[in-house]
Design an enzyme around this catalytic site. Structure first.
Site, mmCIF file in Angstrom:
data_model
loop_
_atom_site.group_PDB
_atom_site.id
_atom_site.type_symbol
_atom_site.label_atom_id
_atom_site.label_comp_id
_atom_site.label_asym_id
_atom_site.label_seq_id
_atom_site.Cartn_x
_atom_site.Cartn_y
_atom_site.Cartn_z
ATOM 1 N N SER A 143 0.829 -1.212 0.000
ATOM 2 C CA SER A 143 0.000 0.000 0.000
ATOM 3 C C SER A 143 0.859 1.256 0.000
ATOM 4 O O SER A 143 2.018 1.250 0.420
ATOM 5 C CB SER A 143 -0.899 0.048 1.239
ATOM 6 O OG SER A 143 -1.817 -1.017 1.229
HETATM 7 N N1 SAH Z 1 0.592 -5.737 4.099
HETATM 8 C C1 SAH Z 1 1.354 -5.940 2.874
HETATM 9 C C2 SAH Z 1 0.553 -5.645 1.624
HETATM 10 C C3 SAH Z 1 -0.207 -6.776 1.282
HETATM 11 S S1 SAH Z 1 -1.115 -6.891 -0.213
HETATM 12 C C4 SAH Z 1 2.639 -5.168 2.861
HETATM 13 O O1 SAH Z 1 2.856 -4.349 3.761
HETATM 14 O O2 SAH Z 1 3.423 -5.386 1.935
HETATM 15 C C5 SAH Z 1 -2.259 -8.106 0.392
HETATM 16 C C6 SAH Z 1 -1.643 -9.442 0.732
HETATM 17 O O3 SAH Z 1 -2.702 -10.248 1.223
HETATM 18 C C7 SAH Z 1 -1.067 -10.177 -0.478
HETATM 19 O O4 SAH Z 1 0.252 -10.531 -0.220
HETATM 20 C C8 SAH Z 1 -1.977 -11.405 -0.598
HETATM 21 O O5 SAH Z 1 -1.307 -12.541 -1.064
HETATM 22 C C9 SAH Z 1 -2.459 -11.574 0.823
HETATM 23 N N2 SAH Z 1 -3.711 -12.315 0.992
HETATM 24 C C10 SAH Z 1 -4.814 -12.287 0.201
HETATM 25 N N3 SAH Z 1 -5.763 -13.103 0.687
HETATM 26 C C11 SAH Z 1 -5.245 -13.671 1.814
HETATM 27 C C12 SAH Z 1 -5.742 -14.613 2.761
HETATM 28 N N4 SAH Z 1 -6.945 -15.180 2.641
HETATM 29 N N5 SAH Z 1 -4.948 -14.947 3.805
HETATM 30 C C13 SAH Z 1 -3.706 -14.428 3.937
HETATM 31 N N6 SAH Z 1 -3.178 -13.535 3.070
HETATM 32 C C14 SAH Z 1 -3.934 -13.164 2.024
#
Ligand code: SAH
Length: 229
Positions: free
Chosen positions: A79
Site C-alpha cells: 500500500s
Molecule cells: N501488508 C502488505 C501488503 C499486502 S497486499 C505489505 O505491507 O506489503 C495483500 C496481501 O494479502 C497479499 O500478499 C496477498 O497474497 C495476501 N492475501 C490475500 N488473501 C489472503 C488470505 N486469505 N490470507 C492471507 N493472506 C492473504
C-alpha cells in the site's frame, strides 16, 4: 601490492547511503502523512524508521518512498505509505498490544506495527511471499514478528485474542473467525467490499462483547483470496 590494494577495496563495505534514505523518509512523513492529518507520534516515528526501500527490492529509492502503492510480485501490492500509516493509527496501537495482520505481502506493514507493539502475528496465503517476508524481517532485525503461510480467513486461533487486527486484502464480508478473535476493547481495520469495486475502509471495535462497525473511506485493495482461488 596492487593485488593487496584491490583486495582491500573489494573487502571495503559498500558506501553508507542510509542518510539519503532517512531524508526520503523524513520528507515522506512530512508531505504525505503528517500533512494529511496523522498526528500519532508513535506512528510518525515508525514511518520514519522502517526502511521501506528494503521491502521493494529493485525499485529506485525515490520510487520506494513515493506517494503510491507498488507491485511486490504475484499480482500483489504494498500500500501507499499514507494508507499504511492511517491503518496503523486507526487501530490505536499500544506498546503492550498483540496484533494480528492478514496479508503479510512484503512484510512492510508488519514491520511498521512491530516498532510500536509487543508482537505481530501475520498470515500470508502465497507461500513465496511468506518465505521472502520471513527472511527479510529476520535480516532487518524485526524479531517480534511471526509470519505464517496460511489462509487468513481462519485467523490464528492458538494466538488469539488480539488487541488489534489489520487486514490488508479486501474480503466481501468480514471473516467471522476474525471478529471472534478480536479481544474485548480491541480494534480491527479492514477494507470490505467486492473485488475491483469500491471497498469501504471499516473500523470494527468490540466492547463487552458488542461489535460496532464504522465505515471511514472508499479504498481499493487487492482481493482477499481463498485457497480455491
Ligand atoms: N501488508 C502488505 C501488503 C499486502 S497486499 C505489505 O505491507 O506489503 C495483500 C496481501 O494479502 C497479499 O500478499 C496477498 O497474497 C495476501 N492475501 C490475500 N488473501 C489472503 C488470505 N486469505 N490470507 C492471507 N493472506 C492473504
Amino acid at each position: 601490492m596492487l593485488a593487496a590494494l584491490l583486495g582491500l577495496l573489494l573487502l571495503a563495505p559498500p558506501p553508507d547511503t542510509s542518510w539519503k534514505h532517512a531524508g526520503l523518509r523524513t520528507r515522506m512523513v512530512e508531505r504525505q502523512i503528517a500533512a494529511r492529518g496523522i498526528t500519532s507520534p508513535a506512528v510518525l516515528q515508525a514511518m520514519r524508521s522502517v526502511p521501506r526501500h528494503r521491502f521493494v527490492p529493485g525499485v529506485a529509492p525515490e520510487l520506494a518512498y513515493a506517494d503510491r502503492p507498488l507491485p511486490i510480485g504475484h499480482d500483489q501490492t504494498i500500500s501507499q505509505p499514507y494508507i499504511v500509516a492511517r491503518m496503523t493509527a486507526l487501530v490505536d496501537p499500544d506498546a503492550s498490544d498483540r496484533v494480528l495482520e492478514i496479508g503479510t505481502g512484503s512484510g512492510y506493514q508488519a514491520a511498521v506495527l512491530s516498532t510500536i507493539v509487543d508482537s505481530v502475528y501475520t498470515l500470508e496465503i502465497i507461500p513465496e511471499l511468506a518465505a521472502t517476508a520471513t527472511n527479510r524481517l529476520r535480516r532487518l532485525g524485526y524479531d517480534n514478528v511471526v509470519v505464517r503461510n496460511a489462509d487468513g480467513f481462519e485467523g490464528w486461533p492458538s494466538r488469539a485474542p488480539f488487541d488489534a487486527i489489520v487486514v490488508t486484502a479486501a474480503p466481501e464480508e468480514i471473516p467471522p473467525p476474525l471478529l471472534a478473535q478480536l479481544a474485548d476493547g480491541g480494534r480491527m481495520i479492514v477494507p470490505v467490499g467486492p473485488t475491483g469495486g469500491t471497498q469501504e475502509l471499516t473500523l470494527v471495535t468490540k466492547d463487552d462483547g458488542d461489535i460496532a462497525r464504522r465505515t471511514l473511506a472508499p479504498v481499493r485493495f487487492v482481493p482477499f483470496l481463498r485457497p480455491e482461488d
